[in-house]
Write a protein that holds these residues in place. Structure first.
Motif, PDB file in Angstrom:
ATOM      1  N   VAL A   1       0.849  -1.186   0.000  1.00 36.68           N
ATOM      2  CA  VAL A   1       0.000   0.000   0.000  1.00 36.68           C
ATOM      3  C   VAL A   1       0.880   1.229   0.000  1.00 36.68           C
ATOM      4  N   THR A   2       0.451   2.254  -0.723  1.00 37.96           N
ATOM      5  CA  THR A   2       1.168   3.522  -0.740  1.00 37.96           C
ATOM      6  C   THR A   2       0.214   4.632  -0.321  1.00 37.96           C
TER       7      THR A   2
ATOM      8  N   SER B   1       3.798  10.041  -3.968  1.00 37.56           N
ATOM      9  CA  SER B   1       3.337   9.136  -2.921  1.00 37.56           C
ATOM     10  C   SER B   1       4.485   8.782  -1.989  1.00 37.56           C
ATOM     11  N   ILE B   2       4.119   8.277  -0.829  1.00 34.49           N
ATOM     12  CA  ILE B   2       5.086   7.736   0.128  1.00 34.49           C
ATOM     13  C   ILE B   2       4.659   6.311   0.416  1.00 34.49           C
ATOM     14  N   ALA B   3       5.573   5.380   0.204  1.00 36.79           N
ATOM     15  CA  ALA B   3       5.258   3.958   0.390  1.00 36.79           C
ATOM     16  C   ALA B   3       6.086   3.368   1.519  1.00 36.79           C
ATOM     17  N   THR B   4       5.503   2.403   2.190  1.00 38.86           N
ATOM     18  CA  THR B   4       6.246   1.555   3.117  1.00 38.86           C
ATOM     19  C   THR B   4       6.475   0.235   2.396  1.00 38.86           C
ATOM     20  N   VAL B   5       7.736  -0.123   2.246  1.00 43.33           N
ATOM     21  CA  VAL B   5       8.091  -1.400   1.623  1.00 43.33           C
ATOM     22  C   VAL B   5       8.423  -2.347   2.765  1.00 43.33           C
TER      23      VAL B   5
ATOM     24  N   ASP C   1       9.711   5.198   1.447  1.00 42.44           N
ATOM     25  CA  ASP C   1      10.313   5.941   0.350  1.00 42.44           C
ATOM     26  C   ASP C   1       9.314   6.909  -0.260  1.00 42.44           C
ATOM     27  N   PHE C   2       9.869   7.951  -0.880  1.00 41.10           N
ATOM     28  CA  PHE C   2       9.086   8.955  -1.585  1.00 41.10           C
ATOM     29  C   PHE C   2       9.156   8.612  -3.060  1.00 41.10           C
ATOM     30  N   ASN C   3       8.004   8.622  -3.737  1.00 48.25           N
ATOM     31  CA  ASN C   3       7.933   8.244  -5.147  1.00 48.25           C
ATOM     32  C   ASN C   3       7.355   9.377  -5.979  1.00 48.25           C
TER      33      ASN C   3
END
Length: 190
Positions: free
Chosen positions: A21-22, A42-46, A108-110
């Motif tokens: 999810v982002t 977007s900002i995602a948690t990997v 991370d920032f995308n």
């Protein structure tokens, strides 16, 4: 046009490949095809190693925010290690990317941009207390505050807020206390 967005405006979206999810900060509408985006922040948690979603025709810029980092391999080639926060890394969205976490989950920032319509640059600005920096003029300027507070054209922005500007011309950013800001410039593809 100037539009200010904050956490209440953001939405959680599933990854295209359903692997996570982002948090979508902003989606700039596509000028021709309403089913697509021109640009997306977007900002995602990997949370686990695995493949990245594929986005044909899209340029991507990824910036590590938190965590030990990740190693990306492109089509089975050598790994590119992203283990230093706030250093943008660009790659084509149609690439076959495999991600290997170097430890715990990362954030991370995308930035994703439709390359047929626009080109983008992304920089991370570190402003000291009382410092003013100018962001070059562009067709569209997108600013996201990671830490601290800034003001832009009299508009205050705090951490986790985003400003969308569609007024060409340079922009002065000022921070009385210090700040870290992601600055994105979008220009039409010639």
């Amino acid at each position: 046009m100037m539009r200010r967005l904050g956490p209440a405006d953001y939405s959680d979206m599933p990854w295209k490949n359903r692997g996570g999810v982002t948090r979508e900060l902003l989606k700039v509408p596509h000028p021709i095809d309403p089913s697509r985006f021109l640009a997306r922040l977007s900002i995602a948690t990997v949370a686990a190693s695995g493949p990245f979603s594929v986005f044909p025709g899209v340029d991507r810029i990824l910036t590590l925010l938190e965590g030990r980092g990740m190693a990306l391999s492109f089509g089975g080639g050598p790994e590119v290690v992203l283990d230093r926060p706030l250093r943008p890394f660009a790659f084509p969205g149609e690439a076959d990317v495999q991600c290997r976490l170097l430890g715990e989950p990362v954030r991370d920032f995308n930035l994703m941009v439709d390359r047929a319509v626009a080109e983008a640059s992304l920089g991370v600005l570190h402003l000291g207390p009382g410092e003013t920096r100018t962001v070059a003029g562009a067709w569209t300027v997108l600013l996201h505050v990671l830490e601290g507070r800034v003001s832009v054209a009299g508009e205050p922005l705090a951490a986790e807020e985003t400003l969308w500007l569609e007024e060409p011309g340079p922009r002065a950013l000022r921070s009385d206390e210090g700040a870290v800001v992601v600055a994105i410039l979008l220009n039409p593809r010639a």
